[in-house]
Each structure stands twice: as C-alpha cells, then as structure tokens.
Design an enzyme around this catalytic site. Structure first.
Site, PDB file in Angstrom:
ATOM      1  N   LYS A 221      61.677  -1.725  40.768  1.00  0.00           N
ATOM      2  CA  LYS A 221      62.106  -2.326  39.493  1.00  0.00           C
ATOM      3  C   LYS A 221      63.494  -1.857  39.066  1.00  0.00           C
ATOM      4  CE  LYS A 221      57.737  -3.819  37.591  1.00  0.00           C
ATOM      5  NZ  LYS A 221      56.649  -3.601  36.634  1.00  0.00           N
ATOM      6  N   ARG A 255      50.902   0.088  41.722  1.00  0.00           N
ATOM      7  CA  ARG A 255      51.127  -1.288  42.186  1.00  0.00           C
ATOM      8  C   ARG A 255      52.464  -1.304  42.920  1.00  0.00           C
ATOM      9  NH1 ARG A 255      53.725  -5.869  40.572  1.00  0.00           N
ATOM     10  NH2 ARG A 255      52.625  -7.828  40.926  1.00  0.00           N
TER      11      ARG A 255
HETATM   12  N1  HH2 Z   1      54.855  -5.914  37.352  1.00  0.00           N
HETATM   13  C1  HH2 Z   1      55.121  -7.130  37.861  1.00  0.00           C
HETATM   14  C2  HH2 Z   1      54.117  -8.087  37.959  1.00  0.00           C
HETATM   15  N2  HH2 Z   1      52.856  -7.816  37.574  1.00  0.00           N
HETATM   16  N3  HH2 Z   1      51.253  -6.295  36.719  1.00  0.00           N
HETATM   17  C3  HH2 Z   1      50.949  -5.090  36.224  1.00  0.00           C
HETATM   18  N4  HH2 Z   1      49.681  -4.800  35.848  1.00  0.00           N
HETATM   19  N5  HH2 Z   1      51.909  -4.110  36.088  1.00  0.00           N
HETATM   20  C4  HH2 Z   1      53.203  -4.332  36.434  1.00  0.00           C
HETATM   21  O1  HH2 Z   1      54.032  -3.403  36.258  1.00  0.00           O
HETATM   22  C5  HH2 Z   1      53.565  -5.614  36.958  1.00  0.00           C
HETATM   23  C6  HH2 Z   1      52.545  -6.591  37.082  1.00  0.00           C
HETATM   24  C7  HH2 Z   1      56.500  -7.461  38.327  1.00  0.00           C
HETATM   25  O2  HH2 Z   1      56.652  -7.220  39.706  1.00  0.00           O
HETATM   26  P1  HH2 Z   1      56.565  -8.323  40.926  1.00  0.00           P
HETATM   27  O3  HH2 Z   1      55.178  -8.817  41.096  1.00  0.00           O
HETATM   28  O4  HH2 Z   1      57.113  -7.720  42.164  1.00  0.00           O
HETATM   29  O5  HH2 Z   1      57.526  -9.460  40.527  1.00  0.00           O
HETATM   30  P2  HH2 Z   1      57.287 -10.868  39.895  1.00  0.00           P
HETATM   31  O6  HH2 Z   1      56.612 -10.699  38.594  1.00  0.00           O
HETATM   32  O7  HH2 Z   1      58.675 -11.417  39.769  1.00  0.00           O
HETATM   33  O8  HH2 Z   1      56.412 -11.649  40.818  1.00  0.00           O
END
Ligand code: HH2
Length: 276
Positions: A221, A255
C-alpha cells in the site's frame, strides 16, 4: 478460535490471507487475473505457497475506484469461488454488496470481507442469514471513490476506529451473529493519512484488546511507498516489515499479495516467539 464457514481456524499463530483480485483495475495487480481460469490458478498457487485463507475480490476498492454492477461482480467472483472450492482453505469474498454476499455464500464462501464494515443493514442481514460464515468488519470513512479526496480528520484516530468497530460488533451480535465469527480490521489506507495509518499500525493492540482477531491489510500500500519511496512493484521488503510489526502488536490475519515471502517471515518471527 474463529468460526469460518466449513472451517474452524486456530488463532494461536498468525494466518496469511492471500489476495485473488479478479478485477481489471486493482492498484497492484489489476488486470492480471480477470479471467476466472487465471484467478483460480493464482489462488491455487497461493495455497501452494502456504496461504491459510484466500480473499477473492471482484471490485477494486483503491482510492477513486468506481463501483461495478451487482451482476458484473457476481459474474467475476462466483466462477472463481467454484473453481477454488476444493482448494482446502477457507474462501473469503471481498465485497460491499449484499447481493454479491448472498451469491457468494450460495456458491460456498466461508467468509465475507466488507470494507464497509457491514454498515448496510442488508449486508448485515446477508451475513446473519448464514449460520457460520466469518465476517471481516473493516473501518472506513466514506466510500472508496471519494475517501481520499478530503483530508480525513480525527481527534484520536486509534480511539475513534476502536470505538467504531466495537459499536459495529455490538450491532452485528444484536443481529444474531456470534462473536466467534467476527474479525476486526482498522482499514489501513481507507480514508486515512499516512500518519494515521501508522498510528493505527503502531497501536493494533488497542483493537486486539476488544477481544476479536485483528486483520491487517498493508501489503504494497501507499503507506509503505510513503516511507520507502518505492513504487508499488518494489514494496515487498517494506510490506514484510509492516506485517511483522502488525503480528507483534496482536494481529492474527495478514491480507497479502506476496504469500510465500510473508509465510517465511512469519515462520522466523514465530520461532523467535517460541524461543522466549
Ligand atoms: N485492502 C484492500 C482491499 N480489501 N479488505 C480488508 N479487510 N482490509 C484491507 O486492508 C483491504 C481490503 C485494497 O487492496 P487490493 O485488494 O490489493 O486492491 P484493490 O482494492 O484495488 O483491489
């Protein structure tokens, strides 16, 4: 112990949740796993690397992301769930939408991960309608499309996030969801400044003190980029340092995108703990 659909997970040692983004626009891997086959193969590879849980997402929640229609998100997620159902680990679905939650549970999801913290009563009802799915209750101010546009203001960010999560848990239990199905998440990167994200990471123990397992999501992030100066594809070392800081403060679930490296880092950390 965490009740998680078909599984009961021990929370004695940290658990790694591998990210499977079946999205065209996620911030670090968008577009790589849009086709169901590619997402399924990626999920199986993450299990082989040691993931304890897979988190399947059909809508990006990166800052500025636009929402997708229910049908589109269901069409992205359900085939991936079906393809990973026998992978041997619990399957989580990363969604804010009650219709997607219901479809995911019908397709065998074990966990619902709602970055909206089940604020939508229909989302809470979807979870309550299932006897045993786990819930990741994440803190977020506003919604992804707008959350970073205005600088977020908090008095005491740690106390406010903790109290908000405690209130959500009270409400979810009143809706009939047992406490051993709940996981708390401070929502790193969701409507928070870099300093606020680090304050939350430094004080995860304050969330842990509420008595539920805590999930930390900081993999690749911008908070890691802010202190290392690295672009998203070069944030592994920073992400691992953040992961170890999180488990040292009581996080149970991490995660992550980089499962193998995180599993190794945790193995060493855990061995140190066992050697005390
Ligand atoms: N961060 C993201 C997405 N979902 N869920 C939880 N519970 N906690 C988090 O910190 C979190 C989450 C963002 O990351 P990513 O899935 O890599 O990206 P995107 O939302 O652009 O798919």
């Amino acid at each position: 112990m965490l009740t998680c659909g078909r599984f009961t997970l021990s929370t004695d040692a940290p658990l790694v949740m591998g990210i499977v983004n079946a999205t065209p626009d996620s911030f670090s891997d968008g577009g790589r796993y849009v086709a169901a086959d590619a997402a399924i193969a990626h999920g199986l590879a993450l299990v082989a690397e040691g993931a304890h849980i897979l988190d399947i997402g059909g809508e990006s929640t990166r800052p500025g992301a636009h929402t997708v229609a229910d049908d589109e998100e269901i069409a992205r997620v359900v085939p991936v769930l079906e393809g990973l159902r026998d992978a041997g680990v619990p399957l989580s679905v990363d969604t804010r939408k009650p219709a997607v939650m219901r479809a995911a549970l019908a397709a065998g999801a074990d966990m619902l991960n709602d970055v909206g913290g089940f604020r939508d009563p229909q989302a809470a009802a979807a979870a309550a309608g299932h006897p045993s799915c786990a819930l990741v209750v994440m803190h977020m101010r506003g919604e992804p499309r707008t959350m970073q546009l205005e600088p977020p203001t908090y008095g005491d960010v740690v106390a406010e996030v903790r109290d908000w999560l405690a209130e959500r848990c009270t409400q979810l239990q009143a809706a009939g969801i047992a406490s051993d199905r709940l996981v708390l998440d401070p929502g790193l990167g969701f409507g928070k400044t870099v300093d606020q994200n680090f304050a939350l990471l430094a004080r995860l123990d304050a969330l842990r003190a509420l008595g539920y397992p805590v999930l930390a999501g900081l993999s690749r992030k911008s908070m890691i980029g802010a202190v290392t100066g690295r672009p998203v594809e070069a944030r592994l070392a920073g992400s691992l340092a953040g992961a170890l800081a999180a488990v040292s403060r009581g996080a149970t679930l991490l995660r992550v995108h980089d499962v193998a490296a995180t599993v190794d880092a945790l193995a060493v950390w855990h061995h140190v703990q066992l050697s005390l």
